[in-house]
Design a protein around this motif. Structure first.
Motif, mmCIF file in Angstrom:
data_model
loop_
_atom_site.group_PDB
_atom_site.id
_atom_site.type_symbol
_atom_site.label_atom_id
_atom_site.label_comp_id
_atom_site.label_asym_id
_atom_site.label_seq_id
_atom_site.Cartn_x
_atom_site.Cartn_y
_atom_site.Cartn_z
ATOM 1 N N ARG A 164 0.832 -1.204 0.000
ATOM 2 C CA ARG A 164 0.000 0.000 0.000
ATOM 3 C C ARG A 164 0.865 1.250 0.000
ATOM 4 O O ARG A 164 2.055 1.189 0.306
ATOM 5 C CB ARG A 164 -0.933 0.004 1.217
ATOM 6 N N CYS A 165 0.250 2.383 -0.350
ATOM 7 C CA CYS A 165 0.932 3.668 -0.249
ATOM 8 C C CYS A 165 0.676 4.178 1.166
ATOM 9 O O CYS A 165 -0.477 4.424 1.534
ATOM 10 C CB CYS A 165 0.373 4.644 -1.277
ATOM 11 N N PHE A 166 1.746 4.338 1.960
ATOM 12 C CA PHE A 166 1.545 4.740 3.352
ATOM 13 C C PHE A 166 1.244 6.231 3.503
ATOM 14 O O PHE A 166 0.941 6.689 4.591
ATOM 15 C CB PHE A 166 2.751 4.334 4.200
ATOM 16 N N LEU A 167 1.330 6.988 2.406
ATOM 17 C CA LEU A 167 1.009 8.422 2.498
ATOM 18 C C LEU A 167 -0.499 8.658 2.414
ATOM 19 O O LEU A 167 -1.028 9.553 3.058
ATOM 20 C CB LEU A 167 1.745 9.205 1.407
ATOM 21 N N CYS A 168 -1.193 7.853 1.599
ATOM 22 C CA CYS A 168 -2.655 8.002 1.528
ATOM 23 C C CYS A 168 -3.386 6.778 2.077
ATOM 24 O O CYS A 168 -4.598 6.837 2.310
ATOM 25 C CB CYS A 168 -3.112 8.301 0.102
ATOM 26 N N GLY A 169 -2.687 5.676 2.270
ATOM 27 C CA GLY A 169 -3.283 4.470 2.841
ATOM 28 C C GLY A 169 -3.931 3.551 1.829
ATOM 29 O O GLY A 169 -4.359 2.452 2.159
ATOM 30 N N LYS A 181 -3.476 1.852 -6.383
ATOM 31 C CA LYS A 181 -4.614 2.792 -6.454
ATOM 32 C C LYS A 181 -4.309 4.051 -5.655
ATOM 33 O O LYS A 181 -5.212 4.713 -5.139
ATOM 34 C CB LYS A 181 -5.871 2.119 -5.903
ATOM 35 N N CYS A 182 -3.003 4.384 -5.518
ATOM 36 C CA CYS A 182 -2.583 5.574 -4.763
ATOM 37 C C CYS A 182 -3.264 6.822 -5.333
ATOM 38 O O CYS A 182 -3.326 7.013 -6.533
ATOM 39 C CB CYS A 182 -1.067 5.709 -4.841
ATOM 40 N N VAL A 183 -3.786 7.670 -4.402
ATOM 41 C CA VAL A 183 -4.474 8.878 -4.866
ATOM 42 C C VAL A 183 -3.715 10.155 -4.483
ATOM 43 O O VAL A 183 -4.162 11.250 -4.749
ATOM 44 C CB VAL A 183 -5.908 8.965 -4.278
ATOM 45 N N CYS A 184 -2.555 10.003 -3.802
ATOM 46 C CA CYS A 184 -1.900 11.200 -3.245
ATOM 47 C C CYS A 184 -0.737 11.711 -4.084
ATOM 48 O O CYS A 184 -0.208 12.783 -3.809
ATOM 49 C CB CYS A 184 -1.420 10.909 -1.832
ATOM 50 N N LYS A 185 -0.332 10.965 -5.077
ATOM 51 C CA LYS A 185 0.847 11.314 -5.898
ATOM 52 C C LYS A 185 2.041 11.629 -5.007
ATOM 53 O O LYS A 185 2.778 12.583 -5.243
ATOM 54 C CB LYS A 185 0.526 12.502 -6.811
#
Ligand SMILES: [Zn+2]
Ligand SMILES: [Zn+2]
Length: 241
Positions: free
Chosen positions: A58-63, A68-72
Protein backbone atom coordinates in the motif's frame (compact mmCIF):
# COMPACT_ATOMS: atom_id res chain seq x y z
CA UNK A 1 -9.70 -33.95 42.17
CA UNK A 2 -9.74 -31.43 44.96
CA UNK A 3 -12.93 -29.56 45.78
CA UNK A 4 -11.79 -26.11 44.52
CA UNK A 5 -10.86 -27.60 41.10
CA UNK A 6 -14.33 -29.19 40.82
CA UNK A 7 -15.90 -25.83 41.71
CA UNK A 8 -13.82 -24.12 39.06
CA UNK A 9 -14.87 -26.66 36.40
CA UNK A 10 -18.53 -26.18 37.30
CA UNK A 11 -18.18 -22.40 37.06
CA UNK A 12 -16.61 -22.76 33.59
CA UNK A 13 -19.47 -25.03 32.45
CA UNK A 14 -22.11 -22.66 33.81
CA UNK A 15 -20.42 -19.75 32.02
CA UNK A 16 -20.32 -21.70 28.72
CA UNK A 17 -24.00 -22.68 29.11
CA UNK A 18 -25.03 -19.08 29.87
CA UNK A 19 -23.04 -17.96 26.81
CA UNK A 20 -24.81 -20.45 24.48
CA UNK A 21 -28.21 -19.51 25.90
CA UNK A 22 -27.50 -15.83 25.35
CA UNK A 23 -26.39 -16.57 21.77
CA UNK A 24 -29.58 -18.57 21.12
CA UNK A 25 -31.77 -15.69 22.30
CA UNK A 26 -29.66 -12.85 20.88
CA UNK A 27 -27.73 -14.25 17.91
CA UNK A 28 -24.36 -12.66 17.14
CA UNK A 29 -24.51 -10.27 14.21
CA UNK A 30 -21.94 -9.58 11.52
CA UNK A 31 -20.37 -6.23 12.42
CA UNK A 32 -20.36 -5.19 8.75
CA UNK A 33 -23.64 -6.35 7.14
CA UNK A 34 -25.60 -7.01 10.37
CA UNK A 35 -26.68 -10.54 9.29
CA UNK A 36 -27.06 -13.17 12.04
CA UNK A 37 -23.84 -15.22 12.29
CA UNK A 38 -22.54 -18.38 13.98
CA UNK A 39 -21.67 -17.60 17.61
CA UNK A 40 -18.10 -16.30 18.02
CA UNK A 41 -17.40 -16.35 14.26
CA UNK A 42 -16.79 -12.54 14.22
CA UNK A 43 -17.83 -11.90 10.60
CA UNK A 44 -20.14 -13.57 8.04
CA UNK A 45 -18.66 -15.62 5.15
CA UNK A 46 -19.92 -13.10 2.54
CA UNK A 47 -18.19 -10.17 4.23
CA UNK A 48 -15.02 -12.21 4.84
CA UNK A 49 -14.93 -12.71 1.07
CA UNK A 50 -16.30 -9.42 -0.25
CA UNK A 51 -15.60 -6.62 2.26
CA UNK A 52 -13.03 -4.10 1.04
CA UNK A 53 -10.02 -5.30 3.08
CA UNK A 54 -6.78 -3.58 2.01
CA UNK A 55 -4.35 -6.36 1.14
CA UNK A 56 -0.75 -6.36 0.00
CA UNK A 57 1.43 -3.41 -0.80
CA UNK A 58 0.00 0.00 0.00
CA UNK A 59 0.93 3.67 -0.25
CA UNK A 60 1.55 4.74 3.35
CA UNK A 61 1.01 8.42 2.50
CA UNK A 62 -2.65 8.00 1.53
CA UNK A 63 -3.28 4.47 2.84
CA UNK A 64 -4.66 3.18 -0.47
CA UNK A 65 -3.44 -0.02 -2.14
CA UNK A 66 -0.18 0.86 -3.96
CA UNK A 67 -1.72 0.48 -7.42
CA UNK A 68 -4.61 2.79 -6.45
CA UNK A 69 -2.58 5.57 -4.76
CA UNK A 70 -4.47 8.88 -4.87
CA UNK A 71 -1.90 11.20 -3.25
CA UNK A 72 0.85 11.31 -5.90
CA UNK A 73 3.29 10.98 -2.96
CA UNK A 74 2.06 14.26 -1.44
CA UNK A 75 3.69 14.69 2.01
CA UNK A 76 1.64 15.14 5.19
CA UNK A 77 2.46 16.18 8.74
CA UNK A 78 2.10 12.50 9.62
CA UNK A 79 4.64 9.89 8.53
CA UNK A 80 2.25 7.20 7.42
CA UNK A 81 -1.30 5.94 7.65
CA UNK A 82 -2.70 2.43 7.91
CA UNK A 83 -6.08 0.78 8.33
CA UNK A 84 -7.79 -2.52 7.51
CA UNK A 85 -10.54 -1.37 5.10
CA UNK A 86 -11.44 0.91 2.23
CA UNK A 87 -14.49 2.98 3.12
CA UNK A 88 -16.99 1.43 0.74
CA UNK A 89 -19.83 -1.14 0.52
CA UNK A 90 -20.57 -3.13 3.68
CA UNK A 91 -17.73 -1.36 5.52
CA UNK A 92 -19.69 1.91 5.26
CA UNK A 93 -22.72 0.07 6.58
CA UNK A 94 -20.75 -1.50 9.46
CA UNK A 95 -19.35 1.86 10.55
CA UNK A 96 -22.80 3.47 10.45
CA UNK A 97 -24.20 0.64 12.61
CA UNK A 98 -21.23 0.95 14.99
CA UNK A 99 -21.57 4.72 15.38
CA UNK A 100 -25.28 5.35 15.27
CA UNK A 101 -26.93 2.20 16.61
CA UNK A 102 -26.27 0.33 19.82
CA UNK A 103 -23.59 2.41 21.56
CA UNK A 104 -20.41 1.22 19.82
CA UNK A 105 -21.00 -2.50 20.47
CA UNK A 106 -18.52 -3.59 17.79
CA UNK A 107 -15.59 -1.49 19.03
CA UNK A 108 -13.53 -4.57 19.92
CA UNK A 109 -13.93 -6.09 16.46
CA UNK A 110 -12.71 -2.93 14.72
CA UNK A 111 -10.00 -2.24 17.33
CA UNK A 112 -8.51 -5.74 16.82
CA UNK A 113 -8.13 -5.11 13.08
CA UNK A 114 -6.66 -1.62 13.61
CA UNK A 115 -4.22 -2.95 16.25
CA UNK A 116 -3.11 -5.70 13.83
CA UNK A 117 -2.38 -3.08 11.13
CA UNK A 118 -0.34 -1.00 13.61
CA UNK A 119 1.66 -4.06 14.73
CA UNK A 120 2.35 -5.03 11.13
CA UNK A 121 3.04 -1.60 9.58
CA UNK A 122 4.51 0.49 12.42
CA UNK A 123 6.59 -2.19 14.15
CA UNK A 124 9.72 -0.01 14.25
CA UNK A 125 7.98 3.23 15.22
CA UNK A 126 8.62 3.02 19.00
CA UNK A 127 5.23 4.56 19.77
CA UNK A 128 5.07 6.35 23.14
CA UNK A 129 1.36 7.11 23.27
CA UNK A 130 -1.92 7.14 21.40
CA UNK A 131 -3.97 10.29 20.71
CA UNK A 132 -7.40 10.55 19.12
CA UNK A 133 -9.22 13.16 17.06
CA UNK A 134 -11.16 15.18 19.63
CA UNK A 135 -14.68 16.58 19.58
CA UNK A 136 -16.01 19.83 21.00
CA UNK A 137 -18.14 19.57 24.14
CA UNK A 138 -21.26 20.20 22.05
CA UNK A 139 -20.40 17.30 19.72
CA UNK A 140 -19.74 14.89 22.63
CA UNK A 141 -22.97 15.95 24.37
CA UNK A 142 -24.90 15.38 21.16
CA UNK A 143 -23.58 11.84 20.63
CA UNK A 144 -22.69 10.97 24.26
CA UNK A 145 -19.34 9.52 23.21
CA UNK A 146 -16.40 10.16 20.93
CA UNK A 147 -16.03 7.07 18.74
CA UNK A 148 -12.37 7.89 17.99
CA UNK A 149 -11.60 8.03 21.71
CA UNK A 150 -13.38 4.72 22.38
CA UNK A 151 -11.50 3.10 19.46
CA UNK A 152 -8.20 4.57 20.72
CA UNK A 153 -8.78 3.17 24.22
CA UNK A 154 -9.52 -0.31 22.86
CA UNK A 155 -6.47 -0.25 20.54
CA UNK A 156 -4.32 1.10 23.41
CA UNK A 157 -5.38 -1.80 25.65
CA UNK A 158 -4.54 -4.32 22.92
CA UNK A 159 -1.13 -2.79 22.14
CA UNK A 160 -0.24 -1.86 25.74
CA UNK A 161 0.28 1.81 24.78
CA UNK A 162 -1.19 4.61 26.95
CA UNK A 163 -3.92 6.82 25.49
CA UNK A 164 -3.53 10.54 26.20
CA UNK A 165 -6.07 13.28 25.41
CA UNK A 166 -3.36 15.56 24.00
CA UNK A 167 -5.58 17.34 21.48
CA UNK A 168 -8.61 19.55 21.96
CA UNK A 169 -11.05 20.96 19.43
CA UNK A 170 -11.59 24.64 20.08
CA UNK A 171 -14.22 25.58 17.47
CA UNK A 172 -17.43 23.98 16.25
CA UNK A 173 -17.26 22.92 12.59
CA UNK A 174 -19.51 21.46 9.91
CA UNK A 175 -19.09 17.69 9.63
CA UNK A 176 -16.34 17.07 7.06
CA UNK A 177 -18.28 14.47 5.06
CA UNK A 178 -21.11 16.99 4.50
CA UNK A 179 -18.79 19.42 2.72
CA UNK A 180 -17.40 19.37 -0.83
CA UNK A 181 -13.74 18.39 -0.94
CA UNK A 182 -12.43 21.92 -1.68
CA UNK A 183 -13.97 23.31 1.56
CA UNK A 184 -12.69 20.57 3.91
CA UNK A 185 -9.23 21.93 4.52
CA UNK A 186 -10.56 25.39 5.46
CA UNK A 187 -13.23 23.84 7.67
CA UNK A 188 -10.68 22.31 10.08
CA UNK A 189 -7.87 24.85 9.70
CA UNK A 190 -6.91 26.13 13.18
CA UNK A 191 -9.71 24.30 15.02
CA UNK A 192 -7.43 21.92 16.98
CA UNK A 193 -4.94 22.74 19.69
CA UNK A 194 -2.80 20.76 22.15
CA UNK A 195 -3.29 20.60 25.90
CA UNK A 196 -0.13 20.45 28.07
CA UNK A 197 3.15 20.32 26.06
CA UNK A 198 4.48 17.45 28.20
CA UNK A 199 1.85 15.18 26.62
CA UNK A 200 3.42 15.61 23.18
CA UNK A 201 7.03 16.77 23.54
CA UNK A 202 9.60 14.25 22.26
CA UNK A 203 6.96 11.60 21.71
CA UNK A 204 6.27 9.27 18.81
CA UNK A 205 2.49 9.37 18.61
CA UNK A 206 -0.12 7.09 17.10
CA UNK A 207 -3.11 9.24 16.08
CA UNK A 208 -6.42 7.40 15.79
CA UNK A 209 -9.65 8.29 14.02
CA UNK A 210 -12.49 6.15 12.69
CA UNK A 211 -12.43 7.15 9.00
CA UNK A 212 -9.99 9.01 6.77
CA UNK A 213 -11.89 10.80 4.01
CA UNK A 214 -9.84 13.64 2.52
CA UNK A 215 -7.22 13.32 5.29
CA UNK A 216 -7.39 17.01 6.21
CA UNK A 217 -8.58 16.39 9.80
CA UNK A 218 -5.75 13.92 10.51
CA UNK A 219 -3.24 16.23 8.86
CA UNK A 220 -4.38 19.24 10.89
CA UNK A 221 -4.22 17.21 14.15
CA UNK A 222 -0.78 15.85 13.21
CA UNK A 223 0.40 19.39 12.46
CA UNK A 224 -0.59 20.57 15.95
CA UNK A 225 1.09 17.55 17.57
CA UNK A 226 4.29 18.25 15.61
CA UNK A 227 4.15 22.00 16.43
CA UNK A 228 3.87 20.98 20.08
CA UNK A 229 7.01 18.89 20.06
CA UNK A 230 5.98 15.43 18.79
CA UNK A 231 8.87 13.69 17.01
CA UNK A 232 6.75 11.67 14.60
CA UNK A 233 3.02 11.06 14.15
CA UNK A 234 1.60 7.86 12.65
CA UNK A 235 -2.11 7.47 11.84
CA UNK A 236 -4.43 4.48 12.07
CA UNK A 237 -8.09 4.36 11.12
CA UNK A 238 -10.74 1.71 10.51
CA UNK A 239 -11.47 2.75 6.95
CA UNK A 240 -9.90 4.89 4.23
CA UNK A 241 -12.03 6.67 1.60
ZN1 LIG B 1 -21.48 -9.70 6.90
ZN1 LIG C 1 -0.69 7.54 -2.05
Amino acid sequence: MIFSEMNCLNTERIKALADSLRAAIYPDRCPLCDAAIVHNSEICPDCRKNAAFIYGERCFLCGHPADKCVCKKHKNFYEAITGPFMYTGVVKNGLAVWKFRGGLINTEFFAKLVAACVRRDFAGAELDCICFVPQTKMESDEREYNQSEELAKAVGDMLGIPVVPALKKIFETERQHKLPKFLRSGNVFGVFDCREPELTENKNILLIDDIKTSGTTLNECAKMLRLNGAIKVYCAVIAIA
